[in-house]
Scaffold this active site. Structure first.
Site, mmCIF file in Angstrom:
data_model
loop_
_atom_site.group_PDB
_atom_site.id
_atom_site.type_symbol
_atom_site.label_atom_id
_atom_site.label_comp_id
_atom_site.label_asym_id
_atom_site.label_seq_id
_atom_site.Cartn_x
_atom_site.Cartn_y
_atom_site.Cartn_z
ATOM 1 N N PRO A 67 9.473 -10.792 49.362
ATOM 2 C CA PRO A 67 8.581 -11.018 48.229
ATOM 3 C C PRO A 67 8.931 -12.316 47.507
ATOM 4 O O PRO A 67 10.117 -12.598 47.292
ATOM 5 C CB PRO A 67 8.826 -9.804 47.326
ATOM 6 C CG PRO A 67 10.049 -9.141 47.819
ATOM 7 C CD PRO A 67 10.257 -9.553 49.233
ATOM 8 N N VAL A 68 7.922 -13.097 47.161
ATOM 9 C CA VAL A 68 8.212 -14.334 46.414
ATOM 10 C C VAL A 68 8.363 -13.990 44.931
ATOM 11 O O VAL A 68 7.752 -13.049 44.436
ATOM 12 C CB VAL A 68 7.127 -15.428 46.614
ATOM 13 C CG1 VAL A 68 7.095 -15.906 48.038
ATOM 14 C CG2 VAL A 68 5.760 -14.941 46.169
ATOM 15 N N LEU B 116 15.054 -13.685 44.919
ATOM 16 C CA LEU B 116 15.729 -13.845 46.217
ATOM 17 C C LEU B 116 15.756 -15.323 46.647
ATOM 18 O O LEU B 116 15.984 -15.626 47.822
ATOM 19 C CB LEU B 116 15.030 -12.989 47.284
ATOM 20 C CG LEU B 116 15.179 -11.473 47.103
ATOM 21 C CD1 LEU B 116 14.266 -10.715 48.047
ATOM 22 C CD2 LEU B 116 16.626 -11.037 47.333
ATOM 23 N N ALA C 241 10.976 -12.808 43.352
ATOM 24 C CA ALA C 241 11.706 -11.565 43.074
ATOM 25 C C ALA C 241 13.163 -11.823 42.703
ATOM 26 O O ALA C 241 13.892 -10.895 42.380
ATOM 27 C CB ALA C 241 11.628 -10.650 44.283
ATOM 28 N N ASP D 167 20.497 -22.237 44.467
ATOM 29 C CA ASP D 167 19.486 -21.751 45.412
ATOM 30 C C ASP D 167 19.144 -22.797 46.474
ATOM 31 O O ASP D 167 18.996 -22.473 47.648
ATOM 32 C CB ASP D 167 18.203 -21.341 44.661
ATOM 33 C CG ASP D 167 18.398 -20.066 43.870
ATOM 34 O OD1 ASP D 167 19.550 -19.639 43.728
ATOM 35 O OD2 ASP D 167 17.389 -19.504 43.401
HETATM 36 O O1 PMV Z 1 16.994 -14.890 39.862
HETATM 37 P P1 PMV Z 1 17.215 -16.256 40.341
HETATM 38 O O2 PMV Z 1 17.328 -16.365 41.799
HETATM 39 O O3 PMV Z 1 16.248 -17.224 39.757
HETATM 40 O O4 PMV Z 1 18.698 -16.678 39.844
HETATM 41 C C1 PMV Z 1 18.965 -17.432 38.716
HETATM 42 C C2 PMV Z 1 20.432 -17.652 38.569
HETATM 43 C C3 PMV Z 1 20.841 -18.188 37.205
HETATM 44 O O5 PMV Z 1 22.242 -18.379 37.260
HETATM 45 C C4 PMV Z 1 20.536 -17.176 36.116
HETATM 46 C C5 PMV Z 1 20.137 -19.487 36.846
HETATM 47 C C6 PMV Z 1 20.535 -20.654 37.704
HETATM 48 O O6 PMV Z 1 19.724 -21.597 37.779
HETATM 49 O O7 PMV Z 1 21.632 -20.663 38.274
#
Ligand code: PMV
Length: 337
Positions: free
Chosen positions: A112-113, A117, A115, A163
């Site tokens: 799922p986009v 992940l 979410a 990410d």
């Molecule tokens: O839920 P996600 O995959 O967008 O994770 C965000 C992680 C944080 O540490 C809250 C923000 C970030 O940019 O690192």
């Protein structure tokens, strides 16, 4: 000129350290074996077309109104958001490589986009790599990861490089970010980690959750800073436990990390339910993963307990996602026509 290219990149789970990573503490992320695929065919003009085959968008709602009329709604916001990452990724790649031409993009996702992940980064990474290659350029992984991070920053305003790095390189990554630059190491020694993921509808965007934590930290200056530092300490211990494959300690540290995230105000009742169900059915430990406010929670559990945990998650209407972790990052290839 040009060739048809297909690229794919994995989603991710944050094993330890989300939110604190925004304040200079380390974090550990792992790729999952669910991927985003982008097919790119170069065009001779400057037009860009995007077709979204299947973005696995959760929350399709079917309603039958009082006249018996059937209405089907889906979360178009999430689809549009994926499209805006593609648009921005192409724009930045065109500028970087001085490409004047457009392309036909087709995208699909096994997860799922929106979410939590890491699909946004996976969309950006695959688009950048496929677009560049289809116009005859071989970008190196460092440039792909950097352009993908810039795409995320442009579209969502705030993002750590976590990410984009994991979507590009895959595996297990330990990363530290000081607000400007970042460094990371690929944790090659991590053994098998039996992980279970539970997904619940996400109510808030990453930016909103990051802002919520910022407000708390500003209000309770010293205390907020201490909480963030404690998460950093958990990450260091978790790194050691992961490298020695000490699953019990990994689980216990997940519990501690979850407690601290809950204290920071980013958990929800639904996420806590998933976390406690996992523990109740035999996980070594569990925590929310990512920004929180809904989205995903993860647990490390003995393999023999997995089936039961998955059945229990279904009972509380959390979507289980079964996947192995630590697999390959970006893959890119020519499409046979
Ligand atoms: O839920 P996600 O995959 O967008 O994770 C965000 C992680 C944080 O540490 C809250 C923000 C970030 O940019 O690192």
């Amino acid at each position: 000129m040009g060739m048809e290219i297909v690229a794919s990149a994995p989603g991710k789970v944050t094993l330890f350290g989300e939110h604190a990573v925004v304040y200079g503490e380390p974090a550990i992320v792992a790729s999952i074996d669910k991927r985003v695929y982008v097919k790119c065919k170069p065009r001779k003009d400057n037009i860009i077309t995007i077709s979204a085959l299947n973005l696995n968008v959760p929350g399709i709602i079917l309603t039958i109104d009082k006249d018996g009329e059937i209405k089907l709604e889906t979360d178009y916001g999430k689809v549009l958001s994926a499209v805006s990452y593609i648009k921005e990724a192409i724009k930045l790649t065109q500028e970087f490589l001085d490409i004047k031409y457009g392309a036909e993009i087709t995208i699909s996702s096994e997860m799922p986009v929106g979410a939590g992940l890491g699909t946004s980064a996976a969309v950006a990474v695959t688009t950048i790599a496929a677009f560049a290659k289809s116009h005859g350029y071989d970008l190196n992984l460092k440039d792909i990861a950097r352009l993908s991070w810039q795409t995320e920053l442009k579209v969502q305003g705030i993002a750590s490089p976590m990410d984009s790095t994991i979507a590009t390189y895959g595996g297990f990554i330990y990363l530290r970010y000081d607000g400007k630059d970042f460094e990371f190491e690929n944790m090659k020694g991590v053994g098998e980690l039996p992980l279970v993921i539970g997904y619940t509808r996400r109510l808030y965007k990453t930016g909103e959750m990051v802002a919520k934590v910022r407000r708390l930290i500003n209000r309770y200056n010293q205390l907020g800073g201490d909480l963030v530092k404690l998460i950093g300490r958990v990450v260091e211990l978790a790194k050691k436990a992961l490298l020695t494959n000490d699953l019990k300690t990994v689980g216990e540290l997940m519990n501690i990390n979850h407690g601290l995230l809950d204290t920071l105000g980013v958990s929800t009742k639904e996420l806590n339910d998933i976390v406690y169900i996992m523990r109740g059915f035999g996980a070594y430990g569990s925590k929310l993963s990512g920004a929180g406010g809904g989205g995903v929670a993860i647990g490390v559990a003995p393999k023999r307990r997995m089936r039961e945990i998955i059945a229990a998650l279904k009972l509380i209407e959390a979507t289980p996602i079964e996947t192995s972790i630590g697999g390959k990052g970006l893959k890119i290839g020519k499409l046979k026509t």
